[in-house]
Design a protein around this motif. Structure first.
Motif, PDB file in Angstrom:
ATOM      1  N   ALA A 102       0.844  -1.206   0.000  1.00 16.73           N
ATOM      2  CA  ALA A 102       0.000   0.000   0.000  1.00 16.73           C
ATOM      3  C   ALA A 102       0.874   1.249   0.000  1.00 16.73           C
ATOM      4  O   ALA A 102       0.612   2.210  -0.736  1.00 16.73           O
ATOM      5  CB  ALA A 102      -0.936  -0.007   1.211  1.00 16.73           C
ATOM      6  N   LYS A 103       1.932   1.235   0.799  1.00 15.24           N
ATOM      7  CA  LYS A 103       2.869   2.364   0.831  1.00 15.24           C
ATOM      8  C   LYS A 103       3.516   2.538  -0.540  1.00 15.24           C
ATOM      9  O   LYS A 103       3.614   3.649  -1.054  1.00 15.24           O
ATOM     10  CB  LYS A 103       3.928   2.123   1.908  1.00 15.24           C
ATOM     11  N   TRP A 104       3.949   1.432  -1.124  1.00 14.53           N
ATOM     12  CA  TRP A 104       4.577   1.475  -2.445  1.00 14.53           C
ATOM     13  C   TRP A 104       3.616   2.037  -3.481  1.00 14.53           C
ATOM     14  O   TRP A 104       3.991   2.885  -4.294  1.00 14.53           O
ATOM     15  CB  TRP A 104       5.040   0.077  -2.840  1.00 14.53           C
ATOM     16  N   LEU A 105       2.357   1.587  -3.479  1.00 17.87           N
ATOM     17  CA  LEU A 105       1.369   2.081  -4.446  1.00 17.87           C
ATOM     18  C   LEU A 105       1.182   3.588  -4.314  1.00 17.87           C
ATOM     19  O   LEU A 105       1.145   4.305  -5.316  1.00 17.87           O
ATOM     20  CB  LEU A 105       0.030   1.364  -4.259  1.00 17.87           C
ATOM     21  N   GLY A 106       1.056   4.069  -3.087  1.00 14.74           N
ATOM     22  CA  GLY A 106       0.880   5.507  -2.879  1.00 14.74           C
ATOM     23  C   GLY A 106       2.056   6.309  -3.395  1.00 14.74           C
ATOM     24  O   GLY A 106       1.898   7.316  -4.082  1.00 14.74           O
TER      25      GLY A 106
END
Length: 181
Positions: A102-106
């Protein structure tokens, strides 16, 4: 948006979320035609090529779909159901590792990533109310709590339980009003 569909989900996109979003648009003064136009092409529900709804295990496919459609808000309802199956949501390290996609996607897509969690009923403080490991609240940059007003059944209150980047805002409250559509 990328809502997940698992047996534990409570709120189906078509029967619960979509009608509420349309009702909110109508309440703001839009006609039904304007509301439909406003959301056409702006709310996406994706399925994987092999079937099923994406979760954080499918970050690469999610990123590709978001990039192609210009999506800037990714919402997981419910976040716990969107984590890889091997994540122990009660252990900080495991929860943090499960949230890395999720952090990577953001960061990769310059998008906001939002996940909902149901509060547990045992806690007294905001940190205690967040279900699972403390990492769920620690990893986020801000956490909000939506709750019934303590003195009025028809009033809902939205408040910030945690925020890293701004002064604490005043809670927002509103009264529920029934409408037939």
């Amino acid at each position: 948006s990328f809502p997940t569909r698992r047996s534990s989900d409570l709120d189906d996109y078509h029967s619960v979320w979509a009608p509420r979003v349309i009702a909110a648009a109508l309440e703001s003064g839009l006609t039904i035609e304007q509301a439909e136009r406003a959301f056409a092409g702006r709310v996406f529900r994706y399925t994987l090529p092999g079937g099923g709804v994406p979760n954080l295990t499918d970050a690469g496919e999610v990123a590709q779909a978001m990039h192609e459609d210009g999506v800037k808000l990714l919402y997981f309802d419910s976040l716990l159901d969107s984590l890889p199956p091997n994540v122990d949501v009660w252990k900080d390290r495991s929860a943090r590792e499960g949230l890395l996609p999720a952090k990577w996607l953001g960061e990769e897509l310059d998008a906001a990533v939002i996940g909902s969690l149901h509060p547990n009923k045992r806690g007294q403080t905001f940190d205690q109310i967040v279900s699972g490991a403390r990492s769920f609240n620690a990893v986020s940059r801000s956490s909000l709590m939506l709750e019934q007003h303590p003195e009025r059944d028809d009033v809902r209150v939205l408040l910030r339980g945690k925020g890293n980047y701004s002064a604490k805002p005043q809670p927002v409250e509103w009264t529920l009003a029934g409408r037939e559509v």
